[in-house]
Scaffold this motif. Structure first.
Motif, PDB file in Angstrom:
ATOM      1  N   SER A 175       0.835  -1.203   0.000  1.00  0.00           N
ATOM      2  CA  SER A 175       0.000   0.000   0.000  1.00  0.00           C
ATOM      3  C   SER A 175       0.867   1.249   0.000  1.00  0.00           C
ATOM      4  O   SER A 175       0.588   2.221  -0.702  1.00  0.00           O
ATOM      5  N   LEU A 176       1.929   1.194   0.798  1.00  0.00           N
ATOM      6  CA  LEU A 176       2.811   2.346   0.953  1.00  0.00           C
ATOM      7  C   LEU A 176       3.479   2.737  -0.367  1.00  0.00           C
ATOM      8  O   LEU A 176       3.748   3.916  -0.610  1.00  0.00           O
ATOM      9  N   LYS A 177       3.710   1.760  -1.213  1.00  0.00           N
ATOM     10  CA  LYS A 177       4.308   2.036  -2.533  1.00  0.00           C
ATOM     11  C   LYS A 177       3.484   3.087  -3.273  1.00  0.00           C
ATOM     12  O   LYS A 177       4.024   4.067  -3.807  1.00  0.00           O
ATOM     13  N   TYR A 178       2.174   2.919  -3.297  1.00  0.00           N
ATOM     14  CA  TYR A 178       1.314   3.853  -4.021  1.00  0.00           C
ATOM     15  C   TYR A 178       1.102   5.146  -3.251  1.00  0.00           C
ATOM     16  O   TYR A 178       0.980   6.224  -3.851  1.00  0.00           O
ATOM     17  N   VAL A 179       1.081   5.064  -1.929  1.00  0.00           N
ATOM     18  CA  VAL A 179       1.002   6.278  -1.115  1.00  0.00           C
ATOM     19  C   VAL A 179       2.210   7.172  -1.388  1.00  0.00           C
ATOM     20  O   VAL A 179       2.077   8.393  -1.543  1.00  0.00           O
ATOM     21  N   ASN A 180       3.372   6.567  -1.487  1.00  0.00           N
ATOM     22  CA  ASN A 180       4.596   7.342  -1.746  1.00  0.00           C
ATOM     23  C   ASN A 180       4.635   7.909  -3.159  1.00  0.00           C
ATOM     24  O   ASN A 180       5.140   9.017  -3.387  1.00  0.00           O
ATOM     25  N   ILE A 181       4.125   7.161  -4.112  1.00  0.00           N
ATOM     26  CA  ILE A 181       4.091   7.661  -5.495  1.00  0.00           C
ATOM     27  C   ILE A 181       3.189   8.893  -5.593  1.00  0.00           C
ATOM     28  O   ILE A 181       3.561   9.905  -6.181  1.00  0.00           O
ATOM     29  N   ILE A 182       2.004   8.795  -5.008  1.00  0.00           N
ATOM     30  CA  ILE A 182       1.046   9.912  -5.075  1.00  0.00           C
ATOM     31  C   ILE A 182       1.508  11.075  -4.208  1.00  0.00           C
ATOM     32  O   ILE A 182       1.369  12.244  -4.569  1.00  0.00           O
ATOM     33  N   ASN A 183       2.037  10.753  -3.006  1.00  0.00           N
ATOM     34  CA  ASN A 183       2.618  11.750  -2.108  1.00  0.00           C
ATOM     35  C   ASN A 183       1.649  12.894  -1.799  1.00  0.00           C
ATOM     36  O   ASN A 183       1.934  14.066  -2.021  1.00  0.00           O
ATOM     37  N   SER A 184       0.480  12.512  -1.294  1.00  0.00           N
ATOM     38  CA  SER A 184      -0.560  13.496  -0.962  1.00  0.00           C
ATOM     39  C   SER A 184      -1.092  13.235   0.440  1.00  0.00           C
ATOM     40  O   SER A 184      -1.215  12.083   0.850  1.00  0.00           O
ATOM     41  N   PRO A 185      -1.439  14.292   1.176  1.00  0.00           N
ATOM     42  CA  PRO A 185      -2.065  14.094   2.494  1.00  0.00           C
ATOM     43  C   PRO A 185      -3.447  13.460   2.395  1.00  0.00           C
ATOM     44  O   PRO A 185      -4.023  13.076   3.409  1.00  0.00           O
ATOM     45  N   TYR A 186      -3.961  13.320   1.178  1.00  0.00           N
ATOM     46  CA  TYR A 186      -5.304  12.763   0.986  1.00  0.00           C
ATOM     47  C   TYR A 186      -5.295  11.318   0.516  1.00  0.00           C
ATOM     48  O   TYR A 186      -6.339  10.786   0.131  1.00  0.00           O
ATOM     49  N   LEU A 187      -4.149  10.666   0.582  1.00  0.00           N
ATOM     50  CA  LEU A 187      -4.070   9.225   0.315  1.00  0.00           C
ATOM     51  C   LEU A 187      -3.279   8.577   1.439  1.00  0.00           C
ATOM     52  O   LEU A 187      -2.087   8.859   1.623  1.00  0.00           O
ATOM     53  N   LYS A 188      -3.935   7.707   2.191  1.00  0.00           N
ATOM     54  CA  LYS A 188      -3.317   7.048   3.329  1.00  0.00           C
ATOM     55  C   LYS A 188      -3.617   5.544   3.288  1.00  0.00           C
ATOM     56  O   LYS A 188      -4.055   5.004   2.281  1.00  0.00           O
ATOM     57  N   ILE A 189      -3.400   4.878   4.414  1.00  0.00           N
ATOM     58  CA  ILE A 189      -3.598   3.429   4.516  1.00  0.00           C
ATOM     59  C   ILE A 189      -4.582   3.140   5.652  1.00  0.00           C
ATOM     60  O   ILE A 189      -4.496   3.739   6.718  1.00  0.00           O
ATOM     61  N   TYR A 190      -5.499   2.234   5.394  1.00  0.00           N
ATOM     62  CA  TYR A 190      -6.515   1.817   6.359  1.00  0.00           C
ATOM     63  C   TYR A 190      -6.462   0.285   6.364  1.00  0.00           C
ATOM     64  O   TYR A 190      -7.303  -0.376   5.760  1.00  0.00           O
ATOM     65  N   PRO A 191      -5.442  -0.282   7.018  1.00  0.00           N
ATOM     66  CA  PRO A 191      -5.190  -1.719   6.883  1.00  0.00           C
ATOM     67  C   PRO A 191      -6.214  -2.601   7.576  1.00  0.00           C
ATOM     68  O   PRO A 191      -6.864  -2.201   8.538  1.00  0.00           O
ATOM     69  N   ASP A 192      -6.333  -3.810   7.067  1.00  0.00           N
ATOM     70  CA  ASP A 192      -7.132  -4.872   7.673  1.00  0.00           C
ATOM     71  C   ASP A 192      -6.149  -5.791   8.388  1.00  0.00           C
ATOM     72  O   ASP A 192      -5.325  -6.449   7.748  1.00  0.00           O
TER      73      ASP A 192
END
Length: 281
Positions: free
Chosen positions: A167-184
């Motif tokens: 998940s973090l791979k895509y969070v880092n690519i987008i690099n926005s405060p509006y994309l985070k992780i909500y893990p199961d």
């Protein structure tokens, strides 16, 4: 006294034949702090994206009157209409769903939309689907940023995004405060076994990017409908890591499966999860 954490109830723990009004009452009386609304791939749930202002006003008034909020939305409708689909019309539909969900969250005052970590589900994942997923993810986050709504990846059961690191791979690519992780947590447990990697090390990689957590029971290769206490999810161990990272919002994820004693199961689940959380907090 300020609550140390909040525990929400996943809407699909209750049958579809009762109203949202009743679901709020059951949520509160069962010991949960808030309700997580479901927008899945069924036509019934997708129609919620077209709620008119009168309906939204009524729901907002219910939240105020009952003192129980809808604090998050679980948007799993992208399983049927994924952002990375090879089919143009499906991708168009996926963005329409995303934009409407963001608008709905904005109108309801919902802060977080949990989005499914799938490039595709019913199609074959390949480099093209991943490319299309990223392209449409960028558009989705751009739209969410205008509404101050956070999109957050759920870690899923497929290889594409089954743990925090992926998940973090895509969070880092987008690099926005509006994309985070909500893990199961349950899915992450299964991923750690499948990939022979440390669950705790994986969770810690989400430092600063995890906004909430699904608490779900699982067994090896079984991702749904495992009763709390009858699986292998490391609840206390995982919650300890999340607390250290400053995460204080959780949702108990489980499903109504037609049983007559479903209200008792909701109460049992509340007590089970409170026990784990209170053990840490």
């Amino acid at each position: 006294m300020v609550k140390r954490y909040e525990l929400g109830l996943y809407e699909k723990s209750m049958p579809n034949f009762i109203s949202l009004d009743e679901k709020m009452d059951i949520c509160k009386s069962s010991g949960f702090d808030f309700l997580e609304l479901s927008i899945d791939e069924s036509d019934e749930k997708l129609q919620r994206l077209d709620w008119d202002l009168a309906t939204i006003k009524n729901i907002t008034n219910l939240m105020i009157d009952k003192n129980i909020r809808i604090k998050s939305i679980c948007l799993s409708g992208h399983r049927k209409y994924p952002l990375g689909s090879h089919v143009d019309d499906i991708r168009k539909k996926s963005l329409e769903i995303m934009f409407k969900a963001i608008d709905l969250a904005y109108k309801l005052g919902v802060r977080v939309i949990q989005i499914a970590g799938y490039d595709v589900y019913y199609e074959e994942s390949d480099e093209k689907s991943k490319e299309l997923f990223l392209e449409n993810l960028k558009l989705s986050v751009q739209y969410a940023s205008k509404k101050n709504v956070i999109l957050a990846f759920e870690t899923m059961e497929t290889d594409f995004m089954d743990n925090v690191e992926k998940s973090l791979k895509y969070v880092n690519i987008i690099n926005s405060p509006y994309l985070k992780i909500y893990p199961d947590l349950g899915n992450c447990k299964n991923s750690s076994l499948k990939n022979k990697k440390s669950l705790i090390d994986d969770l810690k990689k989400g430092q600063g990017n995890i906004c909430a957590v699904h608490l779900k029971e699982t067994l090896p290769d079984i991702y749904r409908e495992v009763r709390f206490g009858e699986g292998h999810t490391n609840f206390i161990e995982g919650i300890e890591v999340f607390k250290e990272m400053g995460v204080n919002s959780y949702v108990g994820e489980f499903w109504y499966t037609g049983e007559d004693n479903w209200k008792e199961e909701i109460k049992y689940s509340s007590e089970f999860l409170r026990d784990k959380l209170d053990n840490v907090y």
